[in-house]
Design a protein around this motif. Structure first.
Motif, PDB file in Angstrom:
ATOM      1  N   TYR A 151     -12.723  -9.690  -3.399  1.00  0.00           N
ATOM      2  CA  TYR A 151     -11.378  -9.125  -3.343  1.00  0.00           C
ATOM      3  C   TYR A 151     -10.829  -9.043  -4.761  1.00  0.00           C
ATOM      4  O   TYR A 151     -11.364  -9.646  -5.697  1.00  0.00           O
ATOM      5  CB  TYR A 151     -10.452  -9.996  -2.476  1.00  0.00           C
ATOM      6  CG  TYR A 151     -10.296 -11.413  -2.981  1.00  0.00           C
ATOM      7  CD1 TYR A 151      -9.283 -11.756  -3.858  1.00  0.00           C
ATOM      8  CD2 TYR A 151     -11.188 -12.411  -2.589  1.00  0.00           C
ATOM      9  CE1 TYR A 151      -9.148 -13.048  -4.339  1.00  0.00           C
ATOM     10  CE2 TYR A 151     -11.067 -13.702  -3.062  1.00  0.00           C
ATOM     11  CZ  TYR A 151     -10.045 -14.016  -3.927  1.00  0.00           C
ATOM     12  OH  TYR A 151      -9.920 -15.301  -4.412  1.00  0.00           O
ATOM     13  N   ALA A 152      -9.751  -8.316  -4.919  1.00  0.00           N
ATOM     14  CA  ALA A 152      -9.140  -8.186  -6.237  1.00  0.00           C
ATOM     15  C   ALA A 152      -7.685  -7.774  -6.092  1.00  0.00           C
ATOM     16  O   ALA A 152      -7.276  -7.233  -5.057  1.00  0.00           O
ATOM     17  CB  ALA A 152      -9.894  -7.158  -7.082  1.00  0.00           C
ATOM     18  N   ILE A 163      -6.753  -2.896 -11.912  1.00  0.00           N
ATOM     19  CA  ILE A 163      -7.396  -3.884 -11.060  1.00  0.00           C
ATOM     20  C   ILE A 163      -7.881  -5.031 -11.941  1.00  0.00           C
ATOM     21  O   ILE A 163      -8.288  -4.804 -13.089  1.00  0.00           O
ATOM     22  CB  ILE A 163      -8.557  -3.247 -10.261  1.00  0.00           C
ATOM     23  CG1 ILE A 163      -9.121  -4.226  -9.232  1.00  0.00           C
ATOM     24  CG2 ILE A 163      -9.646  -2.717 -11.174  1.00  0.00           C
ATOM     25  CD1 ILE A 163     -10.133  -3.596  -8.285  1.00  0.00           C
ATOM     26  N   HIS A 164      -7.821  -6.250 -11.426  1.00  0.00           N
ATOM     27  CA  HIS A 164      -8.085  -7.438 -12.234  1.00  0.00           C
ATOM     28  C   HIS A 164      -9.404  -8.119 -11.852  1.00  0.00           C
ATOM     29  O   HIS A 164      -9.680  -8.317 -10.668  1.00  0.00           O
ATOM     30  CB  HIS A 164      -6.958  -8.453 -12.079  1.00  0.00           C
ATOM     31  CG  HIS A 164      -5.644  -7.980 -12.614  1.00  0.00           C
ATOM     32  ND1 HIS A 164      -4.912  -6.981 -12.010  1.00  0.00           N
ATOM     33  CD2 HIS A 164      -4.931  -8.382 -13.700  1.00  0.00           C
ATOM     34  CE1 HIS A 164      -3.807  -6.777 -12.709  1.00  0.00           C
ATOM     35  NE2 HIS A 164      -3.791  -7.606 -13.729  1.00  0.00           N
ATOM     36  N   TYR A 184     -18.922  -6.228 -12.250  1.00  0.00           N
ATOM     37  CA  TYR A 184     -19.532  -5.162 -11.454  1.00  0.00           C
ATOM     38  C   TYR A 184     -18.846  -5.036 -10.090  1.00  0.00           C
ATOM     39  O   TYR A 184     -18.520  -3.927  -9.647  1.00  0.00           O
ATOM     40  CB  TYR A 184     -21.024  -5.441 -11.271  1.00  0.00           C
ATOM     41  CG  TYR A 184     -21.675  -4.560 -10.231  1.00  0.00           C
ATOM     42  CD1 TYR A 184     -21.944  -3.216 -10.485  1.00  0.00           C
ATOM     43  CD2 TYR A 184     -21.989  -5.075  -8.970  1.00  0.00           C
ATOM     44  CE1 TYR A 184     -22.528  -2.400  -9.522  1.00  0.00           C
ATOM     45  CE2 TYR A 184     -22.575  -4.269  -8.004  1.00  0.00           C
ATOM     46  CZ  TYR A 184     -22.831  -2.936  -8.283  1.00  0.00           C
ATOM     47  OH  TYR A 184     -23.393  -2.136  -7.323  1.00  0.00           O
ATOM     48  N   LYS A 185     -18.602  -6.169  -9.420  1.00  0.00           N
ATOM     49  CA  LYS A 185     -17.953  -6.142  -8.106  1.00  0.00           C
ATOM     50  C   LYS A 185     -16.547  -5.552  -8.201  1.00  0.00           C
ATOM     51  O   LYS A 185     -16.103  -4.832  -7.300  1.00  0.00           O
ATOM     52  CB  LYS A 185     -17.904  -7.551  -7.523  1.00  0.00           C
ATOM     53  CG  LYS A 185     -19.248  -8.063  -7.028  1.00  0.00           C
ATOM     54  CD  LYS A 185     -19.134  -9.466  -6.464  1.00  0.00           C
ATOM     55  CE  LYS A 185     -20.483  -9.960  -5.953  1.00  0.00           C
ATOM     56  NZ  LYS A 185     -20.386 -11.354  -5.423  1.00  0.00           N
ATOM     57  N   THR A 186     -15.857  -5.843  -9.294  1.00  0.00           N
ATOM     58  CA  THR A 186     -14.506  -5.311  -9.464  1.00  0.00           C
ATOM     59  C   THR A 186     -14.539  -3.802  -9.691  1.00  0.00           C
ATOM     60  O   THR A 186     -13.700  -3.069  -9.152  1.00  0.00           O
ATOM     61  CB  THR A 186     -13.789  -6.019 -10.631  1.00  0.00           C
ATOM     62  OG1 THR A 186     -13.853  -7.439 -10.442  1.00  0.00           O
ATOM     63  CG2 THR A 186     -12.333  -5.590 -10.713  1.00  0.00           C
ATOM     64  N   ALA A 190     -12.811  -1.029  -7.190  1.00  0.00           N
ATOM     65  CA  ALA A 190     -11.950   0.045  -7.686  1.00  0.00           C
ATOM     66  C   ALA A 190     -12.460   1.402  -7.213  1.00  0.00           C
ATOM     67  O   ALA A 190     -11.693   2.248  -6.722  1.00  0.00           O
ATOM     68  CB  ALA A 190     -11.881  -0.001  -9.210  1.00  0.00           C
ATOM     69  N   TYR A 191     -13.746   1.604  -7.355  1.00  0.00           N
ATOM     70  CA  TYR A 191     -14.371   2.873  -6.959  1.00  0.00           C
ATOM     71  C   TYR A 191     -14.185   3.132  -5.466  1.00  0.00           C
ATOM     72  O   TYR A 191     -13.749   4.220  -5.056  1.00  0.00           O
ATOM     73  CB  TYR A 191     -15.861   2.836  -7.311  1.00  0.00           C
ATOM     74  CG  TYR A 191     -16.658   4.000  -6.795  1.00  0.00           C
ATOM     75  CD1 TYR A 191     -16.570   5.258  -7.392  1.00  0.00           C
ATOM     76  CD2 TYR A 191     -17.509   3.843  -5.700  1.00  0.00           C
ATOM     77  CE1 TYR A 191     -17.299   6.332  -6.902  1.00  0.00           C
ATOM     78  CE2 TYR A 191     -18.246   4.912  -5.207  1.00  0.00           C
ATOM     79  CZ  TYR A 191     -18.132   6.154  -5.817  1.00  0.00           C
ATOM     80  OH  TYR A 191     -18.860   7.216  -5.333  1.00  0.00           O
TER      81      TYR A 191
END
Length: 331
Positions: A151-152, A163-164, A184-186, A190-191
């Motif tokens: 999550y972010a 996004i953080h 990478y997960k962030t 976002a994508y």
């Protein structure tokens, strides 16, 4: 097509949450967009109504099925957790526990598809801890309640989305927590979030950690090369349009100009400061990666002005609208 039901949690009862809720729900346009219902304490909303002079009635209910969703009458699932004389502008365990319970109830409704989105008024982390709930903030609390691992926090303002990678930790700890896997997960979150919102090929930019994004090892200890570059390359290999790491002191200007659709910030203040410079009244906090929709105001409890009636409700109104926009289509 039915309007989505948006659940608004009252936040810390001693903060500005009750006041901004009553001010926001004075806007009939919100009722044209959604069916709002508050989770909190009816008596505190009634006190707030007197303070801000909205002249709305509060419809105290025990279950969502009792809601009328009529403009002029604020539906409140009344948990009756605090005394009427709890007061404004102070930290207390009573208020912190209540704020937790409001969120917990909202999550229960959302998980059971009784509501289509959650919009949260601000909580006090100090009060939350005093009340026995040791979370850094809403984001981490919601993630645990839903069992979410990836999550972010995403902040939005006019012409800027951020996004953080890390949020409510000290800077030294943040640098420790930043890994190529987490970056990478962030980027992926976002994508996927922008793609779901209709942007099929979003332009993503990633901040560096050090001044000038390390300037080829001149600043820092190679954090960009170790923690960020591999994540960006992996995402690029998957066809994601992403650049970075780039110096944070210039890329936010470029993002606001329109060069990028979203910025990946490495730590709390790196991402929060530009959003808040653009205006607290327009900022919205969105937790992404959760199985439910959650938006929030991008400001705190404002204990210094709580109970005075002067607080600006525009951030809450925008957060409600964002929840409506993100809510799934209803049949």
């Amino acid at each position: 097509m039915r309007k989505p039901i948006i659940c608004i949690t009252m936040g810390d009862p001693s903060g500005v949450g009750p006041e901004i809720i009553m001010k926001a729900l004075k806007d009939e346009k919100l009722y044209q967009q959604c069916n709002p219902v508050v989770i909190g304490d009816s008596k505190i909303l009634q006190v707030a109504d007197q303070i801000v002079g909205t002249q709305l009635s509060v419809h105290s209910i025990s279950d969502i099925d009792e809601a009328k969703f009529e403009f002029g009458e604020v539906d409140c699932i009344d948990l009756n957790l605090v005394s009427e004389d709890i007061g404004f502008g102070k930290v207390s365990a009573e208020a912190g526990h209540a704020a937790y319970c409001y969120v917990e109830k909202a999550m229960e409704l959302a998980i059971n598809n009784k509501v289509h989105g959650i919009c949260t008024a601000p909580i006090s982390k100090e009060a939350l801890h005093k009340g026995g709930h040791l979370y850094p903030g809403h984001t981490e609390l919601l993630a645990e309640l839903t069992g979410t691992q990836d999550y972010a926090m995403m902040l939005t303002a006019p012409n800027l989305k951020v996004i953080h990678v890390t949020t409510h930790v000290g800077l030294v700890k943040a640098i420790e927590l930043i890994t190529k896997e987490r970056v990478y997960k962030t980027i992926k979150l976002a994508y996927e979030t922008l793609k779901k919102a209709g942007n099929l090929n979003p332009k993503i930019v990633v901040c560096g950690i050090n001044p000038h994004a390390g300037e080829n090892g001149l600043f820092g200890n190679g954090e960009e090369e170790e923690k960020i570059v591999p994540a960006v390359i992996k995402a690029q290999e998957e066809g994601i349009q992403v650049e970075g790491p780039l110096p944070a002191d210039t890329l936010f200007y470029r993002a606001i100009r329109g060069d990028f659709d979203i910025v990946v910030a490495m730590y709390h203040d790196q991402g929060h400061a530009p959003i808040k410079v653009l205006g607290l009244e327009a900022g919205v906090n969105i937790t992404i990666g959760l199985p439910i929709i959650r938006t929030s105001v991008d400001h705190g409890t404002a204990f210094d002005i709580a109970g005075t009636g002067i607080v600006n409700e525009l951030s809450l109104k925008e957060a409600i609208r964002q929840a409506v926009n993100l809510a799934p289509a209803l049949i």
